[in-house]
Write a protein that holds these residues in place. Structure first.
Motif, mmCIF file in Angstrom:
data_model
loop_
_atom_site.group_PDB
_atom_site.id
_atom_site.type_symbol
_atom_site.label_atom_id
_atom_site.label_comp_id
_atom_site.label_asym_id
_atom_site.label_seq_id
_atom_site.Cartn_x
_atom_site.Cartn_y
_atom_site.Cartn_z
ATOM 1 N N LEU A 103 0.835 -1.206 0.000
ATOM 2 C CA LEU A 103 0.000 0.000 0.000
ATOM 3 C C LEU A 103 0.874 1.262 0.000
ATOM 4 C CD1 LEU A 103 -2.622 1.627 0.374
ATOM 5 C CD2 LEU A 103 -2.472 1.174 2.823
ATOM 6 N N SER A 106 2.793 1.717 -3.178
ATOM 7 C CA SER A 106 2.054 2.066 -4.393
ATOM 8 C C SER A 106 2.307 3.520 -4.786
ATOM 9 C CB SER A 106 0.549 1.802 -4.219
ATOM 10 O OG SER A 106 0.025 2.667 -3.237
ATOM 11 N N MET A 114 5.922 10.656 -7.088
ATOM 12 C CA MET A 114 6.557 11.310 -5.943
ATOM 13 C C MET A 114 7.295 12.582 -6.353
ATOM 14 S SD MET A 114 5.383 9.649 -3.520
ATOM 15 C CE MET A 114 6.164 10.596 -2.228
ATOM 16 N N CYS A 148 5.882 -0.928 7.544
ATOM 17 C CA CYS A 148 6.081 0.527 7.454
ATOM 18 C C CYS A 148 5.464 1.280 8.639
ATOM 19 C CB CYS A 148 5.492 1.086 6.158
ATOM 20 S SG CYS A 148 5.810 0.108 4.683
ATOM 21 N N PRO A 160 10.725 12.409 8.802
ATOM 22 C CA PRO A 160 11.798 12.119 9.766
ATOM 23 C C PRO A 160 12.428 13.368 10.374
ATOM 24 C CG PRO A 160 12.105 10.840 7.748
ATOM 25 C CD PRO A 160 10.946 11.745 7.514
HETATM 26 C C1 HEC Z 1 -1.434 8.103 -2.186
HETATM 27 C C2 HEC Z 1 0.004 8.112 -2.222
HETATM 28 C C3 HEC Z 1 0.730 7.783 -0.915
HETATM 29 C C4 HEC Z 1 0.567 6.689 -0.118
HETATM 30 C C5 HEC Z 1 -0.363 5.517 -0.327
HETATM 31 C C6 HEC Z 1 1.487 6.843 0.961
HETATM 32 N N1 HEC Z 1 2.206 7.999 0.818
HETATM 33 FE FE1 HEC Z 1 3.652 8.672 2.076
HETATM 34 N N2 HEC Z 1 3.743 10.404 1.029
HETATM 35 C C7 HEC Z 1 3.058 10.654 -0.127
HETATM 36 C C8 HEC Z 1 3.326 12.018 -0.523
HETATM 37 C C9 HEC Z 1 2.780 12.710 -1.754
HETATM 38 C C10 HEC Z 1 4.188 12.562 0.453
HETATM 39 C C11 HEC Z 1 4.749 13.978 0.528
HETATM 40 C C12 HEC Z 1 6.149 14.014 0.040
HETATM 41 C C13 HEC Z 1 6.775 15.349 0.315
HETATM 42 O O1 HEC Z 1 6.248 16.347 -0.165
HETATM 43 O O2 HEC Z 1 7.786 15.371 1.013
HETATM 44 C C14 HEC Z 1 4.432 11.516 1.405
HETATM 45 C C15 HEC Z 1 5.281 11.648 2.495
HETATM 46 C C16 HEC Z 1 5.659 10.602 3.315
HETATM 47 C C17 HEC Z 1 6.719 10.653 4.285
HETATM 48 C C18 HEC Z 1 7.572 11.864 4.622
HETATM 49 C C19 HEC Z 1 8.701 11.966 3.630
HETATM 50 C C20 HEC Z 1 9.557 13.183 3.870
HETATM 51 O O3 HEC Z 1 10.654 13.010 4.390
HETATM 52 O O4 HEC Z 1 9.115 14.283 3.516
HETATM 53 C C21 HEC Z 1 6.791 9.414 4.854
HETATM 54 C C22 HEC Z 1 7.761 8.983 5.945
HETATM 55 C C23 HEC Z 1 5.774 8.618 4.252
HETATM 56 N N3 HEC Z 1 5.111 9.362 3.310
HETATM 57 C C24 HEC Z 1 5.514 7.301 4.583
HETATM 58 C C25 HEC Z 1 4.415 6.585 4.117
HETATM 59 C C26 HEC Z 1 3.968 5.336 4.656
HETATM 60 C C27 HEC Z 1 4.618 4.614 5.804
HETATM 61 C C28 HEC Z 1 2.875 4.963 3.940
HETATM 62 C C29 HEC Z 1 1.987 3.753 4.150
HETATM 63 C C30 HEC Z 1 1.303 3.713 5.424
HETATM 64 C C31 HEC Z 1 2.642 5.982 2.938
HETATM 65 N N4 HEC Z 1 3.595 6.968 3.099
HETATM 66 C C32 HEC Z 1 1.632 5.934 1.984
HETATM 67 C C33 HEC Z 1 2.228 9.799 -0.815
HETATM 68 C C34 HEC Z 1 1.766 8.604 -0.316
#
Ligand code: HEC
Ligand code: HEC
Ligand code: HEC
Ligand code: HEC
Ligand code: HEC
Ligand code: HEC
Ligand code: HEC
Ligand code: HEC
Ligand code: HEC
Length: 423
Positions: A103, A106, A114, A148, A160
């Motif tokens: 998940l 994905s 991203m 995760c 982080p």
């Molecule tokens: C629908 C798409 C999507 C899913 C599904 C998703 N993410 Fe994300 N995630 C993102 C986006 C977009 C960002 C923002 C990135 C940014 O702007 O830094 C993000 C940011 C993060 C960040 C912070 C990264 C940073 O340093 O800025 C982490 C950690 C993270 N996600 C972990 C997870 C975890 C664990 C899961 C599953 C539970 C998950 N994500 C599911 C899209 C998703």
């Protein structure tokens, strides 16, 4: 033209009604945009079903405009649970632990997606995770390992860099310890559960958590975060070497490096341990309980003699520096000028520090070179302090003689005056 008239007329004649209508329409429109039946209903659900706006607003995904349906699917415009959480509307159902990496991956393994949000963010977490002990065991059907959300949390997931994040360097050890310090939870694996307790007593914990030095390692610095496998025995030294380059270079050329490798012993860790790394001292070279050498060497053999020689040299330099310090302090408190010598004591101390690094060659002659350099300075400074005291004593005697001379002169003068008066 006619329609325009019809519209303008009420505007002029029934202004309050029009305005009220506009406000309601605006409210409806903005309501239509932000309506989130998932959040509204789940904020009132009990226990583990509860997700409040206060919590979710802390989540990086929420802050980047993602919402419940981005991960769970479903129809967030309907307040009918059968419609909102229907498979037809794409709702994915109860999240199975085993599906979580897929998940999250994905999106996070999709560079094109991203990059739109954050071009500098890595997209290899899922690939890495598959190579870790956690990921391999999960694939083999063990759902007790970390996925995760165990490390990152969920619904209030922070990046982080946020000090409140569960994966901020300062908080990582605590996050891992939730499982790795839980003896009952880890029982079936038969591995130690003391890593956190030991790490908490280490120089590294002290540097990072107590003194805020983020260059010190936490669990994931040594083990990797997504490829969370322990470094193999042959890689242990590499981990330490990334930060302790001098010791590592010397060790690499030593007899020990080869001997330990042949015996499959984990390098630095043999003497310093892995989790409970404490502040080293000369006692490590001794024969007491903190001594590490005699675990392998026999009293009186050539290695033991080298050990004793090294220890003796270090002890002598340490004592000489202290003697010189004391002598200079004494001179200073007697008002003598010894600041140059005081300053050069730092060089003697540097030599001692260097000698303690050179230990990692395990060659007494090389350690002795550093010791001799320090000795020369410390000895000279000891003498400078002693000379200053001799000088002060000379001055005191001189002053004493002067005072006596003056006193005698005054007495003579007084006697002379008396004599004149009596006349
Ligand atoms: C629908 C798409 C999507 C899913 C599904 C998703 N993410 Fe994300 N995630 C993102 C986006 C977009 C960002 C923002 C990135 C940014 O702007 O830094 C993000 C940011 C993060 C960040 C912070 C990264 C940073 O340093 O800025 C982490 C950690 C993270 N996600 C972990 C997870 C975890 C664990 C899961 C599953 C539970 C998950 N994500 C599911 C899209 C998703
Ligand atoms: C009117 C209230 C209501 C709405 C609207 C609603 N839910 Fe639920 N949701 C529930 C209830 C109650 C359960 C528990 C159902 C059960 O245990 O069978 C549940 C269960 C869930 C679960 C499974 C929890 C689990 O592990 O058992 C998820 C995930 C979930 N909802 C997400 C959503 C999402 C996403 C939306 C919006 C698209 C949403 N819900 C809309 C009330 C609601
Ligand atoms: C970044 C992805 C992501 C977003 C966004 C997200 N969830 Fe979840 N949600 C998860 C994951 C993953 C789990 C499973 C957590 C676990 O088992 O550790 C979960 C679990 C749940 C559960 C079940 C809790 C449980 O312990 O079984 C509910 C209910 C739920 N989410 C509702 C919501 C609601 C409501 C929103 C929006 C306010 C939302 N989620 C937003 C990923 C997400
Ligand atoms: C064993 C704990 C652990 C697990 C499991 C884990 N992470 Fe992480 N993750 C971390 C740590 C620790 C960091 C912070 C690294 C740092 O300080 O830069 C991190 C950082 C991240 C980041 C920020 C960018 C980066 O790579 O540094 C993202 C995105 C992320 N993880 C996503 C995931 C996804 C997706 C999964 C599941 C496939 C996952 N993580 C599983 C511990 C974990
Ligand atoms: C949800 C519980 C959980 C969390 C959180 C967790 N782990 Fe684990 N970890 C496990 C389990 C279970 C194993 C499997 C133990 C085994 O097979 O020896 C494991 C295995 C490991 C191993 C391999 C041990 C071996 O014997 O080969 C390392 C290293 C490890 N974890 C490090 C970490 C680090 C570092 C963190 C924090 C960033 C962490 N773990 C967080 C449950 C967890
Ligand atoms: C300075 C580096 C370093 C740090 C920090 C560190 N470890 Fe280790 N860890 C090691 C080494 C080295 C081994 C031994 C690997 C081997 O022998 O193959 C190890 C072994 C392990 C093992 C395998 C079982 C065992 O105890 O031998 C686990 C699990 C583990 N560490 C978890 C953790 C956790 C959790 C933390 C944080 C509280 C942590 N480690 C911090 C270097 C480190
Ligand atoms: C990420 C960098 C990093 C890694 C990896 C690392 N260390 Fe350290 N180490 C530090 C820092 C920072 C300090 C604190 C130095 C200080 O007190 O100023 C430290 C302190 C020490 C000290 C105490 C030295 C002193 O004079 O204070 C020893 C011994 C030590 N580490 C051994 C090891 C061993 C053995 C390993 C590998 C198992 C290791 N370190 C891995 C960064 C690291
Ligand atoms: C055979 C035992 C042994 C091995 C192997 C060993 N050390 Fe040491 N180390 C010592 C001893 C003994 C001291 C204490 C010196 C003192 O204070 O007198 C020490 C001191 C240190 C210090 C602090 C003193 C300083 O300023 O240098 C660090 C840091 C250190 N070692 C890192 C390492 C690293 C990194 C490795 C692996 C590349 C390593 N050691 C391998 C025995 C060992
Ligand atoms: C884990 C076992 C082990 C420990 C601990 C250990 N050694 Fe050794 N040492 C060896 C082995 C094996 C050799 C190579 C065979 C030999 O020369 O006896 C060796 C070789 C030596 C040599 C000969 C080096 C050369 O170049 O000829 C010296 C000197 C020595 N060790 C000193 C020390 C000192 C000092 C310590 C403590 C800081 C120490 N050893 C700790 C196992 C160990």
């Amino acid at each position: 033209m006619a329609t325009l008239r019809i519209k303008v007329r009420p505007f002029v004649s029934a202004r309050p009604v029009w305005l009220a209508g506009l406000i309601v329409l605006g409210a409806c429109l903005s309501y239509g945009q932000t309506v989130n039946s998932c959040l509204d209903c789940h904020s009132a659900q009990p226990g583990r079903l509860e997700v409040t706006p206060e919590k979710f607003s802390q989540d990086i995904h929420s802050q980047k405009g993602l919402t419940c349906t981005s991960c769970h699917g479903g129809d967030s415009s309907s307040y009918d649970p059968d419609q909102a959480m229907s498979r037809k509307a794409g709702w994915k159902g109860k999240v199975d632990r085993k599906q979580i990496p897929q998940l999250c991956g994905s999106c996070h393994s999709n560079p094109a997606l991203m990059r739109q949000y954050n071009p500098s963010l890595r997209t290899d977490q899922l690939d890495q995770y598959h190579t870790s002990v956690h990921g391999k065991l999960l694939a083999a059907g063990d759902s007790k390992v970390a996925v995760c959300t165990d490390c990152h949390s969920v619904h209030d997931l922070r990046p982080p860099s946020d000090p409140r994040s569960t994966v901020n360097p300062v908080n990582v050890a605590k996050t891992c310890s939730r499982c790795h310090s839980d003896a009952a939870y880890m029982k079936q694996y038969g591995i130690p559960t003391d890593q956190f307790a030991k790490y908490n007593t280490s120089v590294h914990y002290d540097a990072m958590v107590v003194r805020g030095d983020l260059s010190a390692p936490t669990c994931t610095t040594c083990h990797g975060n997504h490829g969370a496998a322990p470094p193999g025995v042959d890689k242990v030294q590499n981990v330490c070497a990334t930060c302790h380059a001098f010791q590592a270079q010397m060790y690499a050329k030593s007899t020990h490096a080869k001997a330990f490798q042949d015996a499959s012993l984990p390098g630095c860790v043999v003497c310093h341990s892995n989790h409970a790394i404490h502040l080293p001292s000369d006692a490590m070279l001794g024969t007491g309980p903190s001594g590490v050498c005699m675990r392998c060497h026999t009293a009186g053999d050539h290695c033991d003699r080298a050990r004793a020689d090294i220890l003796d040299n270090l002890t002598r330099l340490d004592a000489s520096i202290k003697d010189a310090d004391q002598s200079l302090r004494l001179a200073e408190s007697a008002g003598m000028e010894v600041s140059a010598a005081r300053l050069s004591q730092d060089q003697a101390r540097d030599s001692l520090t260097k000698a303690r690094v050179t230990i990692h060659t395990f060659q007494a002659a090389l350690v002795n070179e550093d010791v001799q350099a320090g000795m020369k300075i410390a000895d000279a400074n000891l003498k400078a302090g002693q000379d200053a005291m001799v000088e002060r004593n000379h001055r005191r005697i001189g002053l004493g003689i002067c005072l006596i001379a003056i006193a005698m002169m005054l007495v003579g003068l007084w006697l002379y005056i008396k004599k004149l008066e009596s006349k």
